[in-house]
Design an enzyme around this catalytic site. Structure first.
Site, PDB file in Angstrom:
ATOM      1  N   GLY A  21      40.518   6.290  58.692  1.00  0.00           N
ATOM      2  CA  GLY A  21      41.590   5.391  59.086  1.00  0.00           C
ATOM      3  C   GLY A  21      42.735   5.392  58.087  1.00  0.00           C
ATOM      4  O   GLY A  21      43.038   6.398  57.446  1.00  0.00           O
ATOM      5  N   GLY A  22      43.355   4.223  57.946  1.00  0.00           N
ATOM      6  CA  GLY A  22      44.499   4.104  57.060  1.00  0.00           C
ATOM      7  C   GLY A  22      44.181   4.424  55.617  1.00  0.00           C
ATOM      8  O   GLY A  22      45.074   4.795  54.847  1.00  0.00           O
ATOM      9  N   GLY A  32      66.522  36.606  54.206  1.00  0.00           N
ATOM     10  CA  GLY A  32      66.536  35.209  53.787  1.00  0.00           C
ATOM     11  C   GLY A  32      65.355  34.853  52.909  1.00  0.00           C
ATOM     12  O   GLY A  32      65.462  33.959  52.057  1.00  0.00           O
ATOM     13  N   ALA A  33      64.214  35.520  53.083  1.00  0.00           N
ATOM     14  CA  ALA A  33      63.044  35.235  52.259  1.00  0.00           C
ATOM     15  C   ALA A  33      63.317  35.572  50.793  1.00  0.00           C
ATOM     16  O   ALA A  33      62.804  34.904  49.886  1.00  0.00           O
ATOM     17  CB  ALA A  33      61.841  36.017  52.764  1.00  0.00           C
TER      18      ALA A  33
END
Length: 529
Positions: A184-185, A419-420
């Site tokens: 859970g949280g 771009g890499a």
């Protein structure tokens, strides 16, 4: 387990010696825990008790406990008759390799380690002390979530932990060690910390458990299959490390702490290197093949370069096409980011970009210089990558490098395309020094692809298209992709002999040690998410 009820002062021992004896008796009772049966049950699951874990984590005899006599004040559901000492969490501080570390450890033997009001307040206080003292915080997690008997009061305790995690982020190192269930949280606190360790078979993390998953979606899954250590270390990337047993896990936590500074105002502890800083790395000449399409293991390159071949790889099994690791060069701790040609040819994809970006940010936050080893053919193409946000998520790595002010050195071993190449800490995005081996190929794309685009019509019109294509590819490579093209245009600081790599990196780091960078004033940036 309930502990003695409060007694009027007049009924207590009449002299100070009696009261001191009573104090020691209460402390011994708190240290012993609920009962032998609960301890045996913990051991039967293959798990250590909270105090046994603290003893393994900290230097022998260094632990100072705070609030051992804290108890909850809840009523109803029989809680007023069950008021154990510590309230299910042990907090305090000690040392790891002689340096102060704060710790809290859930005691599963008490209320299943569930968090209530007093339990949460103890954690809040030790977190505040860690920040105030400027020392790392380690949480040893083994709890069943919020204490149902205390209702929403318990839930608000988690909010206090989360807000403190966020405020401490980038201020002190925060390490979460998962040694039991975390559902859970409660799982969000580890997710907010810098590093997450897990132990196979005994630790799990998930937002909704297997029963809920089956009810809502119809999917049947085990605890381990949903949120076990291997799942989070290999599939989700939630866990940075996974180990077979608690002792090994806690020993590795100690090793990690030896490579981290106490806080964001300090540098990581240096060590006198036994490995000569100017050691020649002749093995590198044979480790890395010149041919860009031939794979090799980047780990062996790292081992050859760093002090004594020792490094700590982070997220080893997740997004394995990029390696991130902490090591020492000339005794100084550095963060290493490297493409891994053995996996997907070392391309950058969504997971690799996010993995490297988080690591770069961590190093920058804690004043750890960055060394980037580049051999990247580009970003991974594909509809799945595009539809899942490679532009947005790949930009995280670009943002992390551009925002980093620590010393940054990049070394191009072979390919650096498109771009890499820019994203992998090129000179154009702020690398302080950029080197390359004589085998480097820095270009917009590979020669074959470039020739097919530039000379498409010429190749199509030729009598022998394939021969023409081969000739034009060779010409393109000779003119624009030779190893000195980038150096001639000032995009590299130098082309270095691979055997000199270690010496060049150590000397460069020494020169950059006092680097200072001024940033424009702002509340914070708005990185791509």
């Amino acid at each position: 387990m309930s502990g003695p009820r409060s007694e009027p002062v007049s009924e207590l021992e009449p002299d100070i010696r009696g009261r001191v004896a009573r104090l020691h008796a209460l402390r011994a009772e708190a240290a012993a825990g609920p009962n032998a049966r609960a301890t045996a049950a913990q051991h039967a699951k293959g798990k250590l008790t909270a105090r046994e874990r603290i003893e393994l984590l900290l230097d022998e005899g260094s632990f100072t406990e705070v609030e051992p006599l804290r108890r909850h004040r809840a009523t109803g559901f029989g809680m007023e008759d069950r008021r154990p000492w510590t309230d299910g969490v042990i907090t305090g501080w000690g040392t790891v390799h002689g340096r102060t570390v704060f710790v809290y450890a859930h005691d599963f033997r008490i209320f299943g380690g569930a968090l209530g009001e007093a339990h949460a307040e103890k954690i809040h206080r030790i977190m505040d002390r860690a920040v105030a003292a400027g020392a790392p915080l380690v949480s040893l997690n083994d709890g069943a979530g919020a204490r149902i008997q205390e209702g929403v009061t318990a839930l608000s305790g988690y909010g206090g932990i989360f807000s403190r995690n966020a405020r401490a982020s980038g201020v002190i190192p925060q390490i979460s060690v998962m040694l039991g269930p975390c559902a859970g949280g409660a799982a969000y606190s580890p997710a907010l910390t810098d590093f997450v360790f897990m132990v196979r078979e005994t630790s799990q993390m998930f937002i909704t458990g297997p029963d809920v998953v089956e009810t809502v979606t119809g999917e049947k899954v085990t605890l381990g299959g949903l949120g076990g250590a291997d799942v989070h270390a290999e599939v989700s990337g939630v866990a940075h490390f996974a180990y077979d047993d608690e002792r090994t896990c806690l020993e590795e936590v100690r090793y990690l702490l030896s490579l981290l500074p106490q806080n964001n105002r300090e540098t990581a502890p240096a060590a006198l290197p036994e490995d000569p800083p100017d050691r020649h790395c002749d093995a590198l000449l044979d480790l890395v093949p010149v041919g860009g399409h031939r794979p090799y293991d980047m780990r062996r390159v790292i081992e050859e370069i760093v002090d004594d071949g020792e490094y700590l790889e982070i997220h080893e099994r997740w997004a394995a096409n990029v390696i991130v690791a902490l090591a020492r060069l000339g005794g100084q701790v550095v963060g290493i980011v490297a493409n891994q040609p053995l996996v997907l040819a070392g391309v950058l994809d969504i997971d690799a970009s996010e993995k490297a970006a988080r690591f770069v940010q961590m190093c920058d936050a804690f004043n750890i210089p960055l060394v980037t080893l580049v051999d990247v053919p580009g970003f991974l193409p594909g509809v799945g990558q595009e539809h899942n946000g490679i532009i947005r998520r790949g930009a995280k790595l670009l943002y992390a490098y551009c925002n980093a002010t620590v010393p940054r050195i990049s070394l191009i071993l072979r390919k650096a395309y498109g771009g890499a190449y820019i994203v992998m800490d090129s000179r154009s995005v702020g690398a302080d020094l950029s080197f390359a081996w004589p085998s480097n190929e820095i270009a917009v794309m590979g020669a074959e692809g470039a020739a097919n685009v530039i000379f498409r019509r010429q190749i199509r019109a030729a009598d022998d298209p394939e021969e023409t294509r081969r000739r034009l590819v060779k010409e393109y490579r000779a003119e624009l992709m030779h190893p000195y093209y980038a150096a001639e245009r000032g995009l590299l600081d130098d082309v270095v002999d691979p055997a000199d790599t270690r010496r060049v990196l150590v000397e460069s780091l020494r020169m950059l040690r006092a680097k200072h960078a001024d940033l424009a004033p702002r509340k914070h940036g708005n990185p791509p998410q």
